[in-house]
Design a protein around this motif. Structure first.
Motif, PDB file in Angstrom:
ATOM      1  N   UNK A   1      17.115 -18.513 -60.033  1.00 34.82           N
ATOM      2  CA  UNK A   1      17.522 -17.108 -60.040  1.00 34.82           C
ATOM      3  C   UNK A   1      18.806 -16.941 -60.839  1.00 34.82           C
ATOM      4  N   UNK A   2      19.002 -15.734 -61.401  1.00 37.37           N
ATOM      5  CA  UNK A   2      20.227 -15.419 -62.137  1.00 37.37           C
ATOM      6  C   UNK A   2      20.948 -14.275 -61.425  1.00 37.37           C
ATOM      7  N   UNK A   3      22.280 -14.396 -61.441  1.00 41.14           N
ATOM      8  CA  UNK A   3      23.126 -13.431 -60.731  1.00 41.14           C
ATOM      9  C   UNK A   3      24.397 -13.241 -61.565  1.00 41.14           C
ATOM     10  N   UNK A   4      24.612 -12.034 -62.074  1.00 38.38           N
ATOM     11  CA  UNK A   4      25.771 -11.759 -62.914  1.00 38.38           C
ATOM     12  C   UNK A   4      26.936 -11.265 -62.053  1.00 38.38           C
ATOM     13  N   UNK A   5      28.076 -11.924 -62.210  1.00 38.51           N
ATOM     14  CA  UNK A   5      29.294 -11.567 -61.510  1.00 38.51           C
ATOM     15  C   UNK A   5      30.417 -11.589 -62.548  1.00 38.51           C
ATOM     16  N   UNK A   6      30.650 -10.445 -63.183  1.00 39.33           N
ATOM     17  CA  UNK A   6      31.538 -10.417 -64.342  1.00 39.33           C
ATOM     18  C   UNK A   6      33.010 -10.367 -63.950  1.00 39.33           C
ATOM     19  N   UNK A   7      33.873 -10.567 -64.927  1.00 40.75           N
ATOM     20  CA  UNK A   7      35.312 -10.681 -64.672  1.00 40.75           C
ATOM     21  C   UNK A   7      35.825  -9.467 -63.900  1.00 40.75           C
ATOM     22  N   UNK A   8      36.482  -9.744 -62.786  1.00 44.12           N
ATOM     23  CA  UNK A   8      37.000  -8.706 -61.914  1.00 44.12           C
ATOM     24  C   UNK A   8      36.150  -8.483 -60.681  1.00 44.12           C
ATOM     25  N   UNK A   9      34.870  -8.844 -60.762  1.00 47.32           N
ATOM     26  CA  UNK A   9      33.975  -8.726 -59.610  1.00 47.32           C
ATOM     27  C   UNK A   9      34.070  -9.991 -58.760  1.00 47.32           C
ATOM     28  N   UNK A  10      33.693  -9.859 -57.492  1.00 42.55           N
ATOM     29  CA  UNK A  10      33.788 -10.988 -56.571  1.00 42.55           C
ATOM     30  C   UNK A  10      32.589 -11.016 -55.638  1.00 42.55           C
ATOM     31  N   UNK A  11      32.229 -12.213 -55.161  1.00 40.68           N
ATOM     32  CA  UNK A  11      31.317 -12.289 -54.041  1.00 40.68           C
ATOM     33  C   UNK A  11      32.003 -11.652 -52.833  1.00 40.68           C
ATOM     34  N   UNK A  12      31.222 -11.065 -51.955  1.00 39.01           N
ATOM     35  CA  UNK A  12      31.802 -10.216 -50.898  1.00 39.01           C
ATOM     36  C   UNK A  12      32.808 -10.973 -50.038  1.00 39.01           C
ATOM     37  N   UNK A  13      32.443 -12.180 -49.587  1.00 43.59           N
ATOM     38  CA  UNK A  13      33.386 -13.012 -48.844  1.00 43.59           C
ATOM     39  C   UNK A  13      32.978 -14.476 -49.007  1.00 43.59           C
ATOM     40  N   UNK A  14      33.642 -15.373 -48.279  1.00 43.80           N
ATOM     41  CA  UNK A  14      33.434 -16.804 -48.467  1.00 43.80           C
ATOM     42  C   UNK A  14      32.067 -17.296 -47.963  1.00 43.80           C
ATOM     43  N   UNK A  15      31.380 -16.506 -47.155  1.00 42.11           N
ATOM     44  CA  UNK A  15      30.083 -16.910 -46.619  1.00 42.11           C
ATOM     45  C   UNK A  15      28.907 -16.274 -47.367  1.00 42.11           C
ATOM     46  N   UNK A  16      29.187 -15.467 -48.400  1.00 42.89           N
ATOM     47  CA  UNK A  16      28.136 -14.666 -49.029  1.00 42.89           C
ATOM     48  C   UNK A  16      27.027 -15.521 -49.633  1.00 42.89           C
ATOM     49  N   UNK A  17      27.381 -16.523 -50.422  1.00 43.50           N
ATOM     50  CA  UNK A  17      26.363 -17.308 -51.108  1.00 43.50           C
ATOM     51  C   UNK A  17      25.497 -18.069 -50.113  1.00 43.50           C
ATOM     52  N   UNK A  18      26.108 -18.683 -49.105  1.00 44.11           N
ATOM     53  CA  UNK A  18      25.334 -19.403 -48.101  1.00 44.11           C
ATOM     54  C   UNK A  18      24.415 -18.458 -47.336  1.00 44.11           C
ATOM     55  N   UNK A  19      24.923 -17.265 -47.023  1.00 48.49           N
ATOM     56  CA  UNK A  19      24.099 -16.276 -46.314  1.00 48.49           C
ATOM     57  C   UNK A  19      22.928 -15.822 -47.178  1.00 48.49           C
ATOM     58  N   UNK A  20      23.181 -15.643 -48.470  1.00 46.56           N
ATOM     59  CA  UNK A  20      22.101 -15.240 -49.373  1.00 46.56           C
ATOM     60  C   UNK A  20      21.056 -16.339 -49.498  1.00 46.56           C
ATOM     61  N   UNK A  21      21.490 -17.587 -49.662  1.00 45.92           N
ATOM     62  CA  UNK A  21      20.551 -18.705 -49.773  1.00 45.92           C
ATOM     63  C   UNK A  21      19.696 -18.833 -48.513  1.00 45.92           C
ATOM     64  N   UNK A  22      20.314 -18.646 -47.363  1.00 46.60           N
ATOM     65  CA  UNK A  22      19.562 -18.695 -46.103  1.00 46.60           C
ATOM     66  C   UNK A  22      18.527 -17.586 -46.050  1.00 46.60           C
ATOM     67  N   UNK A  23      18.935 -16.395 -46.456  1.00 45.86           N
ATOM     68  CA  UNK A  23      17.999 -15.263 -46.464  1.00 45.86           C
ATOM     69  C   UNK A  23      16.836 -15.523 -47.427  1.00 45.86           C
ATOM     70  N   UNK A  24      17.145 -16.087 -48.581  1.00 47.47           N
ATOM     71  CA  UNK A  24      16.104 -16.379 -49.570  1.00 47.47           C
ATOM     72  C   UNK A  24      15.129 -17.432 -49.059  1.00 47.47           C
ATOM     73  N   UNK A  25      15.648 -18.425 -48.351  1.00 41.92           N
ATOM     74  CA  UNK A  25      14.776 -19.464 -47.795  1.00 41.92           C
ATOM     75  C   UNK A  25      13.840 -18.897 -46.731  1.00 41.92           C
ATOM     76  N   UNK A  26      14.313 -17.888 -46.015  1.00 43.05           N
ATOM     77  CA  UNK A  26      13.490 -17.256 -44.983  1.00 43.05           C
ATOM     78  C   UNK A  26      12.526 -16.230 -45.574  1.00 43.05           C
ATOM     79  N   UNK A  27      12.808 -15.779 -46.773  1.00 42.49           N
ATOM     80  CA  UNK A  27      11.966 -14.787 -47.458  1.00 42.49           C
ATOM     81  C   UNK A  27      11.680 -15.294 -48.873  1.00 42.49           C
ATOM     82  N   UNK A  28      10.914 -16.378 -49.006  1.00 42.54           N
ATOM     83  CA  UNK A  28      10.817 -17.095 -50.276  1.00 42.54           C
ATOM     84  C   UNK A  28       9.905 -16.466 -51.321  1.00 42.54           C
ATOM     85  N   UNK A  29       9.158 -15.442 -50.963  1.00 42.36           N
ATOM     86  CA  UNK A  29       8.156 -14.914 -51.895  1.00 42.36           C
ATOM     87  C   UNK A  29       8.715 -13.861 -52.849  1.00 42.36           C
ATOM     88  N   UNK A  30       9.974 -13.501 -52.707  1.00 50.36           N
ATOM     89  CA  UNK A  30      10.533 -12.408 -53.507  1.00 50.36           C
ATOM     90  C   UNK A  30      10.961 -12.889 -54.899  1.00 50.36           C
TER      91      UNK A  30
END
Length: 247
Positions: free
Chosen positions: A84-113
């Motif tokens: 997957x590709x995810x653009x996060x350009x200069x000045x933008x941030x992931x919401x908090x320190x758990x965001x990526x892990x939470x997203x990966x967990x969600x994707x693993x639980x919903x793998x068909x998207x």
């Protein structure tokens, strides 16, 4: 693995916050859970000093002249190897320190998207919050997103839109609303789209489309005409004007 891509040009004051937000993701390993690609347009400011300082947190980076933001985004996407590709350009941030892990967990639980999307928190230059995009703009966020929902404009911030790399098209580099076209094309190609029930990013208010607002509106009209036709787009823009007049 998710390919996170940052595009930057003369954004030294804001670039560090972006890199730190990605490097600081808890429970995620660079090269395993994600790769981080940075594309700089040969910035003459202190961008390269910042990049070299954080080089250990990057999978790869390049700094060379380009033909604008979307040319650079095409370069970043071409370098990506993640699913997957995810653009996060200069000045933008992931919401908090758990965001990526939470997203990966969600994707693993919903793998068909093929596309995952969510809301974005708008922030000012100093990082202070303005509010969620769905609350401070007329663009309400549907929980079952279709490409047809884009008829009145961009429903999802680009930084809150994660697409499978195999369906992600290249950006038209001469259109300031190329991100809208990209999202529509991804949604058209997606077999299934997943709504992520938590905010994915902090989006720095401003950017190229705000700096060149009139041209951005013209280019948005072009994009919507490509996908929806001239007469429906004229009618939908009449709705937009009416909505702004009664606001």
């Amino acid at each position: 693995m998710i390919s996170i891509i940052t595009i930057t040009y003369n954004a030294g004051p804001f670039l560090e916050r972006t890199i730190k937000s990605i490097a600081g993701q808890e429970g995620c390993v660079l090269g395993v859970d994600y790769e981080y690609i940075l594309v700089d347009g040969a910035s003459p400011d202190d961008t390269l000093n910042i990049v070299r300082r954080y080089e250990g947190h990057l999978s790869q980076w390049i700094s060379e002249p380009d033909r604008g933001l979307y040319d650079a985004m095409n370069k970043g996407q071409a370098l990506a190897t993640g699913e997957f590709v995810w653009f996060m350009n200069a000045g933008d941030e992931l919401y908090d320190e758990q965001t990526l892990q939470a997203l990966l967990t969600y994707m693993q639980r919903n793998p068909a998207c093929d596309v995952y999307y969510s809301d974005a928190l708008f922030v000012r230059d100093d990082g202070s919050p303005v509010g969620l995009r769905s609350e401070v703009t007329p663009h309400r966020l549907p929980t079952e997103l279709r490409w047809q929902d884009m008829a009145l404009g961009m429903k999802v911030s680009h930084q809150a839109f994660v697409a499978r790399r195999t369906i992600a098209p290249t950006y038209p580099i001469d259109n300031l609303s190329a991100d809208l076209d990209w999202e529509i094309r991804c949604l058209k190609a997606a077999r299934r789209v997943g709504y992520v029930p938590f905010a994915l990013c902090r989006y720095l208010v401003g950017g190229l489309s705000v700096q060149k607002h009139r041209q951005s509106l013209i280019d948005r009209f072009k994009v919507l005409t490509w996908h929806f036709g001239l007469l429906p787009t004229l009618w939908n823009h009449a709705k937009i004007v009416w909505r702004a007049a009664v606001k």
